[in-house]
Design a protein around this motif. Structure first.
Motif, PDB file in Angstrom:
ATOM      1  N   SER A 232      33.485  25.886  11.230  1.00  0.00           N
ATOM      2  CA  SER A 232      32.740  26.541  12.163  1.00  0.00           C
ATOM      3  C   SER A 232      32.633  27.225  13.316  1.00  0.00           C
ATOM      4  O   SER A 232      31.767  27.736  14.349  1.00  0.00           O
ATOM      5  N   ILE A 233      34.212  27.564  14.086  1.00  0.00           N
ATOM      6  CA  ILE A 233      33.969  28.770  14.492  1.00  0.00           C
ATOM      7  C   ILE A 233      33.797  30.124  14.607  1.00  0.00           C
ATOM      8  O   ILE A 233      34.012  30.239  13.723  1.00  0.00           O
ATOM      9  N   GLY A 234      33.073  29.905  15.386  1.00  0.00           N
ATOM     10  CA  GLY A 234      32.790  31.555  15.695  1.00  0.00           C
ATOM     11  C   GLY A 234      31.409  31.725  14.643  1.00  0.00           C
ATOM     12  O   GLY A 234      30.945  32.734  14.214  1.00  0.00           O
ATOM     13  N   GLY A 235      30.443  30.397  13.981  1.00  0.00           N
ATOM     14  CA  GLY A 235      30.040  30.149  13.106  1.00  0.00           C
ATOM     15  C   GLY A 235      28.311  30.566  13.449  1.00  0.00           C
ATOM     16  O   GLY A 235      27.635  31.689  13.248  1.00  0.00           O
ATOM     17  N   TRP A 236      28.026  31.681  14.917  1.00  0.00           N
ATOM     18  CA  TRP A 236      27.050  32.230  15.472  1.00  0.00           C
ATOM     19  C   TRP A 236      26.448  32.978  15.397  1.00  0.00           C
ATOM     20  O   TRP A 236      25.655  33.786  14.669  1.00  0.00           O
ATOM     21  N   ALA A 277      24.609  19.818  12.490  1.00  0.00           N
ATOM     22  CA  ALA A 277      24.098  21.950  12.816  1.00  0.00           C
ATOM     23  C   ALA A 277      23.683  22.077  12.879  1.00  0.00           C
ATOM     24  O   ALA A 277      22.302  21.509  11.800  1.00  0.00           O
ATOM     25  N   LEU A 278      22.999  23.314  12.968  1.00  0.00           N
ATOM     26  CA  LEU A 278      21.995  24.171  13.473  1.00  0.00           C
ATOM     27  C   LEU A 278      22.315  25.628  12.776  1.00  0.00           C
ATOM     28  O   LEU A 278      23.013  26.188  12.883  1.00  0.00           O
ATOM     29  N   ILE A 279      20.930  25.805  11.654  1.00  0.00           N
ATOM     30  CA  ILE A 279      21.126  26.735  11.519  1.00  0.00           C
ATOM     31  C   ILE A 279      19.606  27.754  12.148  1.00  0.00           C
ATOM     32  O   ILE A 279      18.766  26.633  12.402  1.00  0.00           O
ATOM     33  N   ILE A 280      20.230  29.279  12.511  1.00  0.00           N
ATOM     34  CA  ILE A 280      19.658  29.367  12.654  1.00  0.00           C
ATOM     35  C   ILE A 280      18.225  30.544  12.451  1.00  0.00           C
ATOM     36  O   ILE A 280      18.701  31.453  11.112  1.00  0.00           O
ATOM     37  N   ASP A 281      17.668  29.911  12.007  1.00  0.00           N
ATOM     38  CA  ASP A 281      16.524  30.486  10.704  1.00  0.00           C
ATOM     39  C   ASP A 281      15.764  31.569  10.800  1.00  0.00           C
ATOM     40  O   ASP A 281      15.188  31.745  12.327  1.00  0.00           O
ATOM     41  N   LYS A 282      15.312  32.387  10.088  1.00  0.00           N
ATOM     42  CA  LYS A 282      14.078  33.063  11.207  1.00  0.00           C
ATOM     43  C   LYS A 282      12.406  33.311  11.765  1.00  0.00           C
ATOM     44  O   LYS A 282      12.187  33.641  12.401  1.00  0.00           O
TER      45      LYS A 282
END
Length: 310
Positions: A232-236, A277-282
């Motif tokens: 998860s580290i740097g997952g952004w 966990a969150l996904i940055i969706d389009k």
């Protein structure tokens, strides 16, 4: 197809279905399963990719009513665990070749904008949105994170350590990759590879891979080292944000920085924390739907952004 592959595929489908449940919280078990065998991540990626491709079909081609789903989608979680991670890095690195910085030694990113810089020694800094990083041509083994977030991939040199400053803190590498966040009067450090020393002249905290700390300015107590999922580290960088009981205000700040999303927390929900966990969706609405479902809040549109209420 071999029986063992059939079994793995069945398990991957099971994980995918379970993750659609807003109450799902077994992310640690999911990560452990992925790490058991390289085939697990590859097959999960393929299953999730197919699921997302089906979900992306135009409404006329899908045998269902054209309504907005209330259950958050989980398929795009493969962005971190699968090949999309490499694609995301290529895209970010490509930005650095354009050299769009206003100053060679001060890099500022807008909310939702990400950049990568390559240093002369071969080290690399991935910079998240809403961040300010300073480098010094006379100190090639130095960087300062004034605000925001950055992931450092450092080429190790025994006699010439790489130093990162942020606030009043100093982070010295011992050959590593680590993520640093500088919020208002607070510093967070998480190590994904190697070792770093946090404030070697004061706190003398040694952080190995899979360890992290969060320290507030002026706190006289010794920093508490915590375990963190390396994946998860740097997952952004690939649009994945993972939390373990973070205040909703912190999540909102991260969404602003990483995706340029304006998310406000109503006073009645200010004491809520978020785990998951969150996904940055389009489709940013899907990301907000995920956050609301997993945090037990309701998301309402407010101008160009959203507000979360109980």
């Amino acid at each position: 197809m071999r029986p063992d592959i059939d079994s793995i595929e069945a398990r991957a489908i099971d994980w995918l279905i379970r993750q659609r449940d807003p109450a799902f919280d077994d992310w640690e078990g999911f990560t452990d399963w992925l790490g058991e065998d390289p085939d697990h991540a590859a097959i999960y990626d393929a299953v999730a990719s197919l699921d997302q491709d089906l979900g992306a079909l135009p409404p006329a081609a899908k045998p269902m009513a054209a309504t907005v789903p209330t259950t958050p989608r989980r398929a795009s979680r493969r962005g971190w665990f699968g090949g999309a991670m490499a694609a995301a890095l290529v895209a970010v690195v490509g930005l650095s070749t354009l050299n769009p910085f206003g100053s060679a030694d001060r890099i500022e990113t807008a909310a939702g904008e990400q950049r990568t810089i390559e240093l002369a020694d071969g080290s690399r800094i991935d910079i998240n949105g809403g961040s300010v990083v300073e480098i010094d041509k006379d100190r090639p083994r130095f960087a300062r994170l004034e605000s925001g977030e950055a992931m450092f991939h450092v080429v190790h040199r025994d006699k010439d350590p790489f130093v990162v400053e942020t606030g009043s803190d100093r982070i010295v590498d011992l050959g590593t990759a680590f993520n640093v966040v500088r919020r208002e009067r607070q510093t967070s450090v998480a190590v994904s590879e190697g070792i770093v020393l946090y404030n070697p002249d004061r706190d003398k905290v040694r952080l190995l891979a899979g360890k992290a700390i969060e320290v507030r300015d002026g706190d006289r107590k010794a920093p508490v080292v915590q375990d963190v999922d390396v994946a998860s580290i740097g997952g952004w960088r690939s649009g994945l944000l993972v939390y373990n009981g973070a205040p909703l205000a912190v999540v909102a700040e991260d969404l602003k920085r990483t995706a340029g999303m304006d998310v406000r927390i109503a006073p009645a929900a200010a004491d809520l924390s978020f785990r998951g966990a969150l996904i940055i969706d389009k489709n940013r609405g899907r990301t907000i739907a995920d956050l609301a479902a997993l945090s037990g809040t309701r998301a309402q549109r407010q101008g160009d952004g959203w507000i979360l209420t109980r």
